[in-house]
Motif scaffolding. Structure first.
Motif, PDB file in Angstrom:
ATOM      1  N   HIS A 173       0.795  -1.150  -0.170  1.00 48.32           N
ATOM      2  CA  HIS A 173      -0.103  -0.075  -0.015  1.00 48.32           C
ATOM      3  C   HIS A 173       0.873   1.410  -0.048  1.00 48.32           C
ATOM      4  O   HIS A 173       0.619   2.183  -0.691  1.00 48.32           O
ATOM      5  CB  HIS A 173      -0.848   0.172   1.165  1.00 48.32           C
ATOM      6  N   GLU A 183      -8.530   0.230  -5.105  1.00 50.01           N
ATOM      7  CA  GLU A 183      -8.560   1.409  -5.209  1.00 50.01           C
ATOM      8  C   GLU A 183      -7.130   2.252  -5.311  1.00 50.01           C
ATOM      9  O   GLU A 183      -7.149   3.436  -5.929  1.00 50.01           O
ATOM     10  CB  GLU A 183      -9.370   2.242  -3.997  1.00 50.01           C
ATOM     11  N   ASP A 184      -5.976   1.727  -5.082  1.00 47.12           N
ATOM     12  CA  ASP A 184      -4.897   2.513  -5.110  1.00 47.12           C
ATOM     13  C   ASP A 184      -3.925   2.050  -6.350  1.00 47.12           C
ATOM     14  O   ASP A 184      -2.690   2.536  -6.540  1.00 47.12           O
ATOM     15  CB  ASP A 184      -3.998   1.943  -3.930  1.00 47.12           C
ATOM     16  N   GLU A 225      -7.547  -7.379  -3.530  1.00 44.70           N
ATOM     17  CA  GLU A 225      -8.929  -6.683  -2.969  1.00 44.70           C
ATOM     18  C   GLU A 225      -8.756  -5.459  -2.240  1.00 44.70           C
ATOM     19  O   GLU A 225      -9.230  -4.433  -2.266  1.00 44.70           O
ATOM     20  CB  GLU A 225      -9.598  -7.830  -1.838  1.00 44.70           C
ATOM     21  N   ASP A 226      -7.767  -5.427  -1.291  1.00 47.78           N
ATOM     22  CA  ASP A 226      -7.508  -4.071  -0.395  1.00 47.78           C
ATOM     23  C   ASP A 226      -6.695  -3.178  -1.079  1.00 47.78           C
ATOM     24  O   ASP A 226      -6.416  -2.093  -0.115  1.00 47.78           O
ATOM     25  CB  ASP A 226      -7.082  -4.687   1.180  1.00 47.78           C
ATOM     26  N   VAL A 227      -6.162  -3.137  -2.337  1.00 47.75           N
ATOM     27  CA  VAL A 227      -5.319  -2.204  -2.730  1.00 47.75           C
ATOM     28  C   VAL A 227      -6.058  -1.709  -4.025  1.00 47.75           C
ATOM     29  O   VAL A 227      -5.364  -0.862  -4.870  1.00 47.75           O
ATOM     30  CB  VAL A 227      -3.969  -2.408  -2.860  1.00 47.75           C
ATOM     31  N   SER A 284      -6.786 -12.616  -5.753  1.00 45.87           N
ATOM     32  CA  SER A 284      -7.884 -12.018  -4.517  1.00 45.87           C
ATOM     33  C   SER A 284      -7.030 -11.172  -3.551  1.00 45.87           C
ATOM     34  O   SER A 284      -7.612 -10.435  -2.584  1.00 45.87           O
ATOM     35  CB  SER A 284      -8.619 -13.051  -3.859  1.00 45.87           C
ATOM     36  N   ARG A 296     -16.570  -3.032  -8.490  1.00 42.67           N
ATOM     37  CA  ARG A 296     -16.477  -1.686  -7.600  1.00 42.67           C
ATOM     38  C   ARG A 296     -16.286  -0.712  -8.861  1.00 42.67           C
ATOM     39  O   ARG A 296     -15.813   0.340  -8.261  1.00 42.67           O
ATOM     40  CB  ARG A 296     -15.097  -2.147  -7.005  1.00 42.67           C
TER      41      ARG A 296
END
Ligand code: DX5
Ligand code: ZN
Length: 223
Positions: A98, A129-130, A125-127, A122, A166
Protein backbone atom coordinates in the motif's frame (compact mmCIF):
# COMPACT_ATOMS: atom_id res chain seq x y z
CA UNK A 1 -12.04 -0.36 -27.07
CA UNK A 2 -8.93 -1.54 -28.89
CA UNK A 3 -6.26 -3.07 -26.67
CA UNK A 4 -3.05 -1.28 -25.84
CA UNK A 5 -0.01 -3.07 -27.25
CA UNK A 6 3.26 -2.84 -25.33
CA UNK A 7 6.20 -4.46 -27.16
CA UNK A 8 8.79 -5.70 -24.67
CA UNK A 9 12.31 -4.50 -25.45
CA UNK A 10 13.74 -7.67 -23.87
CA UNK A 11 13.27 -9.51 -27.16
CA UNK A 12 14.80 -6.74 -29.28
CA UNK A 13 18.27 -6.73 -30.84
CA UNK A 14 20.37 -4.96 -28.20
CA UNK A 15 23.10 -4.17 -30.72
CA UNK A 16 20.56 -2.14 -32.65
CA UNK A 17 18.39 -0.51 -30.02
CA UNK A 18 17.76 2.85 -31.67
CA UNK A 19 16.41 1.13 -34.80
CA UNK A 20 14.30 -1.26 -32.73
CA UNK A 21 12.81 1.64 -30.76
CA UNK A 22 12.26 3.59 -33.95
CA UNK A 23 10.27 0.66 -35.27
CA UNK A 24 8.06 0.91 -32.17
CA UNK A 25 7.73 4.68 -32.72
CA UNK A 26 6.54 4.15 -36.29
CA UNK A 27 4.13 1.34 -35.38
CA UNK A 28 0.66 1.16 -33.83
CA UNK A 29 2.22 0.19 -30.47
CA UNK A 30 0.93 2.20 -27.52
CA UNK A 31 3.66 1.74 -24.89
CA UNK A 32 7.19 0.38 -24.73
CA UNK A 33 7.58 -2.29 -22.02
CA UNK A 34 10.93 -2.34 -20.18
CA UNK A 35 11.88 -5.33 -18.02
CA UNK A 36 14.21 -4.47 -15.14
CA UNK A 37 15.68 -7.59 -13.50
CA UNK A 38 18.11 -7.71 -10.59
CA UNK A 39 19.30 -11.33 -10.41
CA UNK A 40 17.70 -11.57 -6.95
CA UNK A 41 13.94 -11.37 -7.35
CA UNK A 42 14.35 -13.24 -10.64
CA UNK A 43 17.23 -15.43 -11.84
CA UNK A 44 18.32 -13.02 -14.55
CA UNK A 45 19.84 -9.54 -14.82
CA UNK A 46 18.88 -7.03 -17.50
CA UNK A 47 19.31 -3.28 -17.06
CA UNK A 48 18.54 -0.34 -14.79
CA UNK A 49 17.63 3.33 -14.97
CA UNK A 50 20.38 4.25 -17.45
CA UNK A 51 18.63 2.14 -20.08
CA UNK A 52 15.25 3.63 -19.16
CA UNK A 53 16.77 7.08 -19.58
CA UNK A 54 18.25 6.15 -22.96
CA UNK A 55 14.93 4.64 -24.09
CA UNK A 56 13.17 7.84 -23.01
CA UNK A 57 15.38 9.86 -25.33
CA UNK A 58 14.60 7.58 -28.29
CA UNK A 59 11.00 6.56 -27.69
CA UNK A 60 7.97 8.72 -28.48
CA UNK A 61 5.55 6.38 -26.62
CA UNK A 62 5.02 6.06 -22.87
CA UNK A 63 7.47 3.81 -21.02
CA UNK A 64 5.95 0.93 -19.08
CA UNK A 65 8.58 -0.12 -16.56
CA UNK A 66 8.24 -3.57 -15.00
CA UNK A 67 10.44 -3.85 -11.90
CA UNK A 68 11.41 -7.45 -11.18
CA UNK A 69 13.62 -6.43 -8.27
CA UNK A 70 13.69 -6.77 -4.50
CA UNK A 71 13.14 -3.61 -2.43
CA UNK A 72 11.73 -1.65 -5.39
CA UNK A 73 10.79 1.21 -3.04
CA UNK A 74 14.47 2.23 -3.00
CA UNK A 75 14.46 3.07 -6.72
CA UNK A 76 11.00 4.34 -7.63
CA UNK A 77 11.92 8.05 -7.76
CA UNK A 78 15.03 7.25 -9.84
CA UNK A 79 13.02 5.27 -12.39
CA UNK A 80 10.47 8.06 -12.58
CA UNK A 81 13.24 10.63 -13.12
CA UNK A 82 14.68 8.38 -15.82
CA UNK A 83 11.37 8.64 -17.67
CA UNK A 84 9.05 5.83 -16.53
CA UNK A 85 5.37 6.62 -17.16
CA UNK A 86 4.00 3.41 -15.63
CA UNK A 87 5.89 1.71 -12.80
CA UNK A 88 4.92 -1.83 -11.76
CA UNK A 89 6.31 -3.51 -8.66
CA UNK A 90 5.82 -7.16 -7.77
CA UNK A 91 3.36 -7.94 -4.99
CA UNK A 92 5.75 -10.73 -3.93
CA UNK A 93 8.56 -8.17 -3.41
CA UNK A 94 6.52 -5.65 -1.40
CA UNK A 95 5.74 -6.29 2.28
CA UNK A 96 4.26 -2.76 2.41
CA UNK A 97 2.51 -2.70 -0.95
CA UNK A 98 0.00 0.00 0.00
CA UNK A 99 2.80 2.39 0.95
CA UNK A 100 4.79 1.55 -2.19
CA UNK A 101 1.80 2.25 -4.44
CA UNK A 102 1.30 5.66 -2.79
CA UNK A 103 5.00 6.30 -3.35
CA UNK A 104 4.65 5.55 -7.07
CA UNK A 105 1.59 7.77 -7.44
CA UNK A 106 3.35 10.59 -5.57
CA UNK A 107 5.95 10.70 -8.36
CA UNK A 108 3.18 11.23 -10.93
CA UNK A 109 3.64 7.81 -12.56
CA UNK A 110 0.82 5.31 -12.97
CA UNK A 111 1.00 2.71 -10.21
CA UNK A 112 1.05 -0.92 -11.26
CA UNK A 113 1.38 -4.18 -9.41
CA UNK A 114 2.65 -7.35 -11.07
CA UNK A 115 1.39 -10.74 -9.91
CA UNK A 116 3.27 -14.01 -10.37
CA UNK A 117 1.45 -17.06 -11.78
CA UNK A 118 1.10 -18.65 -8.32
CA UNK A 119 -0.28 -15.52 -6.63
CA UNK A 120 -4.04 -15.18 -6.30
CA UNK A 121 -5.65 -11.98 -7.61
CA UNK A 122 -7.82 -12.02 -4.46
CA UNK A 123 -4.77 -10.59 -2.64
CA UNK A 124 -5.43 -7.33 -4.49
CA UNK A 125 -8.88 -6.78 -2.88
CA UNK A 126 -7.57 -4.21 -0.41
CA UNK A 127 -5.42 -2.18 -2.78
CA UNK A 128 -7.59 -2.13 -5.88
CA UNK A 129 -8.49 1.55 -5.35
CA UNK A 130 -4.79 2.42 -5.11
CA UNK A 131 -3.89 0.89 -8.44
CA UNK A 132 -3.87 2.07 -12.04
CA UNK A 133 -2.78 -1.25 -13.53
CA UNK A 134 -2.39 -4.92 -12.65
CA UNK A 135 0.20 -6.86 -14.62
CA UNK A 136 -0.79 -10.51 -14.62
CA UNK A 137 2.29 -12.63 -15.29
CA UNK A 138 1.41 -15.40 -17.70
CA UNK A 139 4.90 -16.92 -17.39
CA UNK A 140 7.27 -17.10 -14.44
CA UNK A 141 9.15 -13.79 -14.67
CA UNK A 142 12.80 -13.72 -15.64
CA UNK A 143 13.00 -14.63 -19.30
CA UNK A 144 11.37 -13.88 -22.62
CA UNK A 145 10.15 -16.54 -25.03
CA UNK A 146 8.42 -18.81 -22.50
CA UNK A 147 5.19 -20.72 -22.86
CA UNK A 148 1.92 -19.01 -21.88
CA UNK A 149 0.29 -20.39 -18.72
CA UNK A 150 -3.39 -20.95 -19.51
CA UNK A 151 -4.65 -20.45 -15.97
CA UNK A 152 -4.05 -16.72 -16.66
CA UNK A 153 -7.30 -16.61 -18.63
CA UNK A 154 -9.33 -17.51 -15.55
CA UNK A 155 -7.31 -15.06 -13.42
CA UNK A 156 -8.06 -12.31 -15.95
CA UNK A 157 -11.80 -13.03 -15.73
CA UNK A 158 -11.68 -13.05 -11.92
CA UNK A 159 -9.79 -9.77 -11.76
CA UNK A 160 -12.06 -8.14 -14.34
CA UNK A 161 -15.05 -9.12 -12.19
CA UNK A 162 -13.47 -7.54 -9.10
CA UNK A 163 -12.74 -4.30 -10.99
CA UNK A 164 -16.19 -4.07 -12.61
CA UNK A 165 -18.04 -4.80 -9.35
CA UNK A 166 -16.32 -1.82 -7.76
CA UNK A 167 -16.75 0.35 -10.81
CA UNK A 168 -13.02 1.04 -11.07
CA UNK A 169 -10.92 1.70 -14.15
CA UNK A 170 -7.83 -0.35 -13.28
CA UNK A 171 -6.18 -1.68 -16.45
CA UNK A 172 -5.36 -5.37 -16.78
CA UNK A 173 -2.05 -6.09 -18.51
CA UNK A 174 -0.92 -9.57 -19.54
CA UNK A 175 2.80 -10.30 -19.69
CA UNK A 176 4.48 -13.43 -21.03
CA UNK A 177 3.94 -15.72 -23.99
CA UNK A 178 1.36 -13.42 -25.57
CA UNK A 179 0.81 -13.66 -29.33
CA UNK A 180 -1.88 -14.09 -31.96
CA UNK A 181 -2.65 -17.58 -30.63
CA UNK A 182 -4.06 -16.24 -27.33
CA UNK A 183 -4.62 -12.47 -27.76
CA UNK A 184 -8.33 -12.63 -28.66
CA UNK A 185 -9.10 -14.99 -25.77
CA UNK A 186 -7.25 -12.69 -23.36
CA UNK A 187 -9.12 -9.63 -24.61
CA UNK A 188 -12.48 -11.38 -24.32
CA UNK A 189 -11.52 -12.32 -20.75
CA UNK A 190 -11.00 -8.63 -19.92
CA UNK A 191 -7.37 -7.76 -20.73
CA UNK A 192 -6.66 -4.12 -21.68
CA UNK A 193 -2.91 -4.17 -22.34
CA UNK A 194 -0.93 -6.91 -24.09
CA UNK A 195 2.83 -7.10 -23.55
CA UNK A 196 4.51 -8.86 -26.45
CA UNK A 197 8.23 -9.58 -26.66
CA UNK A 198 9.10 -12.51 -28.93
CA UNK A 199 5.87 -12.38 -30.91
CA UNK A 200 6.78 -8.84 -32.02
CA UNK A 201 10.56 -8.56 -32.20
CA UNK A 202 11.18 -12.10 -33.48
CA UNK A 203 8.50 -11.73 -36.16
CA UNK A 204 9.54 -11.22 -39.79
CA UNK A 205 7.59 -7.97 -39.81
CA UNK A 206 7.30 -6.56 -36.26
CA UNK A 207 5.04 -3.63 -37.28
CA UNK A 208 2.64 -6.05 -38.91
CA UNK A 209 2.73 -8.26 -35.79
CA UNK A 210 1.77 -5.23 -33.69
CA UNK A 211 -1.00 -4.36 -36.16
CA UNK A 212 -2.38 -7.90 -36.01
CA UNK A 213 -2.38 -7.93 -32.20
CA UNK A 214 -4.29 -4.66 -32.25
CA UNK A 215 -6.81 -6.18 -34.69
CA UNK A 216 -7.49 -9.00 -32.22
CA UNK A 217 -9.33 -6.35 -30.20
CA UNK A 218 -11.91 -5.99 -32.94
CA UNK A 219 -12.35 -9.76 -33.20
CA UNK A 220 -12.85 -10.08 -29.45
CA UNK A 221 -15.65 -7.47 -29.63
CA UNK A 222 -17.53 -9.74 -32.02
CA UNK A 223 -17.37 -12.78 -29.67
C1 DX5 B 1 9.27 -11.81 -18.50
C2 DX5 B 1 9.05 -10.38 -18.87
C3 DX5 B 1 8.29 -10.18 -20.12
C4 DX5 B 1 8.95 -10.72 -21.36
C5 DX5 B 1 7.87 -11.20 -22.27
O1 DX5 B 1 9.83 -11.88 -17.24
O2 DX5 B 1 8.36 -9.70 -17.85
O3 DX5 B 1 7.93 -8.82 -20.31
O4 DX5 B 1 9.73 -9.76 -22.03
O5 DX5 B 1 8.46 -11.82 -23.35
P1 DX5 B 1 7.65 -12.81 -24.30
O6 DX5 B 1 6.56 -11.99 -24.92
O7 DX5 B 1 8.69 -13.27 -25.27
O8 DX5 B 1 7.12 -13.91 -23.43
ZN1 ZN C 1 7.58 -7.66 -18.28
Amino acid sequence: MLPLIAPSLLAADFSNLSQEIDLVNQSEADWLHLDVMDGRFVPNITFGMLMVEAAKRMCTKPLDVHLMIVEPEKYIESFREAGADVISVHIEACPHLHRTLQQIRATGAKAGVAVNPHTSVSLLEDVLEDLDLVCLMSVNPGFGGQKFIYRTLEKTRELKRMITERNLSVQIEIDGGVGLQNASALLSAGADVLVAGSSVFKAKDPSQAIHQLKQCGQESLLV
